[in-house]
Write an enzyme that holds these catalytic residues in place. Structure first.
Site, short mmCIF file in Angstrom:
data_model
loop_
_atom_site.label_atom_id
_atom_site.label_comp_id
_atom_site.label_asym_id
_atom_site.label_seq_id
_atom_site.Cartn_x
_atom_site.Cartn_y
_atom_site.Cartn_z
N ASP A 27 0.87 -1.18 0.00
CA ASP A 27 0.00 0.00 0.00
C ASP A 27 0.91 1.23 0.00
O ASP A 27 1.59 1.52 0.99
CB ASP A 27 -0.88 -0.03 1.25
CG ASP A 27 -1.88 1.12 1.29
OD1 ASP A 27 -1.73 2.09 0.53
OD2 ASP A 27 -2.82 1.05 2.11
N HIS A 28 0.91 1.95 -1.13
CA HIS A 28 1.84 3.07 -1.28
C HIS A 28 1.53 4.22 -0.32
O HIS A 28 2.37 5.11 -0.12
CB HIS A 28 1.82 3.59 -2.73
CG HIS A 28 3.14 4.11 -3.19
ND1 HIS A 28 4.14 4.50 -2.33
CD2 HIS A 28 3.64 4.31 -4.44
CE1 HIS A 28 5.18 4.93 -3.02
NE2 HIS A 28 4.91 4.82 -4.30
N ARG A 29 0.35 4.23 0.27
CA ARG A 29 0.04 5.26 1.27
C ARG A 29 0.83 5.03 2.54
O ARG A 29 1.09 5.97 3.30
CB ARG A 29 -1.46 5.24 1.59
CG ARG A 29 -2.39 5.52 0.43
CD ARG A 29 -3.84 5.27 0.82
NE ARG A 29 -4.06 3.89 1.27
CZ ARG A 29 -5.21 3.43 1.74
NH1 ARG A 29 -6.26 4.25 1.81
NH2 ARG A 29 -5.34 2.18 2.14
#
Length: 436
Positions: free
Chosen positions: A408-410
């Site tokens: 999850d790039h967040r």
């Protein structure tokens, strides 16, 4: 009178299926006794009684799908006068407490989906009463679970054609689904065996198909994984790892274990341990995204994806970084077997912080996986293959394992994920570091 309502048995549960009633109308009930088995999105769970008395009404029959909080039964004092405190109707085949004898000229009450015709002028005997008196044999049919009969009806499967694999030849849900799949494979599709005259006649194209209802697990998985792809921006990183020494190390371990009663260790068990060690060293991967903050988990709890006839389940190995490889192997085997048999408890599938999905046993060399929320990453593991590599100018054969991390790039930056994979590759390339 106390109502029995569909409880929330897992954090993701929105509805449950009545798999079986272990108490029948008129049975005395003690506080803490098991009333029924409930199929949730994760497992078969036992429903305990919170009140003592007599089970006077069953409002949701076996096989019924019921939302959380909906009444499914009523416990009274045995007088037969118990009534619900809220308006509701019976769901599925349900039984109620007897009131007074039915009129000889009037149809007997029937609370199933379709009223049963009355052909006798004597007291009516319902299918439920016949089954209660003599079981499936009294109805001239094979022994089968209520859930199996419900699924057979939905799929259009004739139970007389199903071979039961349960205790005493009892037909289970898996038996029904297997028979249905076999029938599909044997059925010609799109008129491939039609006579020549039919094939030569122009007309609108038709498509043959069979409707297969989703299981509870499949329904929940579809919702959660769709949300994962829509809400979590996935990034993917693939690493090719030399695991030649890992295979040799595993052989040495199993030679040692062969002298004891302990079971063998698989490559996946060593991989689980290596991932746990790498997560302990890289806590920034062991996180969950929570709107305006990150939740960094203090425990390393690894989920292991297991394929079952009802759908994908993910049992969790808690504190995997603190366990030995042999302990991980034993726990993985136990939980995988119980996951396939739907015997895992809900708390054995909750609280995962990172998931491993291994398809190497099917010969898949590389794939990407969808993150299992609320986790922030998942590792997709392929099969180790023999490949040619240069070693000091010499061409040698090495075993190469490809793993792909979805993150999850967040919550996880690409460089952070890359460092994690680099350390994981170092551990797998030098397996002694996994256990020291």
């Amino acid at each position: 009178m106390p109502e029995i309502t569909m409880p929330r048995l897992s954090d993701t549960m929105e509805e449950g299926v009545i798999a079986s009633w272990l108490k029948q109308v008129g049975d005395p009930v003690e506080r803490g006794e098991i009333l029924a088995e409930i199929e949730t999105d994760k497992a078969l769970m036992e429903l305990e009684a919170y009140d003592a008395g007599v089970l006077e009404q069953i409002l949701a029959g076996e096989g019924a799908r019921v939302p959380i909080g909906t009444p499914i039964g009523i416990i009274g004092d045995g007088s037969g006068s118990a009534t619900s405190t809220s308006d509701h109707t019976a769901v599925g085949p349900a039984a109620t407490a007897p009131t007074e004898q039915a009129s000889p000229t009037a149809p007997a009450p029937h609370l199933g989906d379709t009223p049963a015709p009355v052909t006798s002028t004597g007291p009516a005997v319902t299918v439920a009463e016949t089954a209660a008196a003599g079981g499936d044999e009294a109805l001239g049919r094979k022994k089968s679970s209520p859930l199996a009969r419900k699924i057979a009806e939905e799929l259009g499967v004739d139970l007389s054609t199903v071979v039961g694999t349960g205790p005493g030849g009892r037909i289970t849900r898996q038996d029904v689904e297997s028979t249905h799949r076999a029938a599909q494979l044997a059925t010609p599709i799109e008129g491939t065996t039609a006579p020549e005259t039919e094939r030569s006649t122009p007309g609108p194209a038709s498509t043959a198909y069979a409707e297969i209802p989703l299981t509870t697990i499949q329904r929940v998985s579809a919702t959660r994984l769709t949300e994962s792809k829509q809400q979590a921006p996935h990034i993917y990183l693939t690493s090719a790892i030399d695991v030649t020494d890992l295979f040799s190390f595993r052989a040495q371990i199993n030679d040692t274990l062969a002298q004891t009663d302990a079971g063998k260790v698989s490559v996946n068990d060593l991989l689980v341990k290596a991932v746990a060690v790498a997560l302990r060293a890289n806590p920034s991967i062991n996180v969950s995204f929570a709107d305006d903050k990150l939740l960094q988990h203090t425990g390393v709890h690894l989920g292991i994806a297991v394929a079952t006839p009802a759908g994908l389940l993910v049992p969790v190995l808690r504190d995997a970084d603190r366990k030995s490889v042999s302990a991980i192997a034993a726990e993985s085997r136990d939980k995988a077997e119980r996951a396939r048999d739907r015997k895992l408890r809900a708390n054995e599938m909750d609280g995962g912080t990172f998931t491993i999905s291994n398809l190497g046993m099917f010969g898949i060399e590389h794939f990407t996986a969808v993150i299992n929320p609320p986790e922030a990453a998942i590792l997709a593991v392929g099969a180790a293959t023999d490949e040619l590599r240069l070693d000091d100018g010499q061409v040698v054969t090495r075993k190469i394992l490809r793993v792909t991390m979805s993150a999850d790039h967040r919550a996880i930056d690409g460089a952070v994920a890359a460092q994690f994979l680099q350390q994981l590759g170092d551990l797998l390339g030098h397996p002694l570091r996994i256990v020291t």
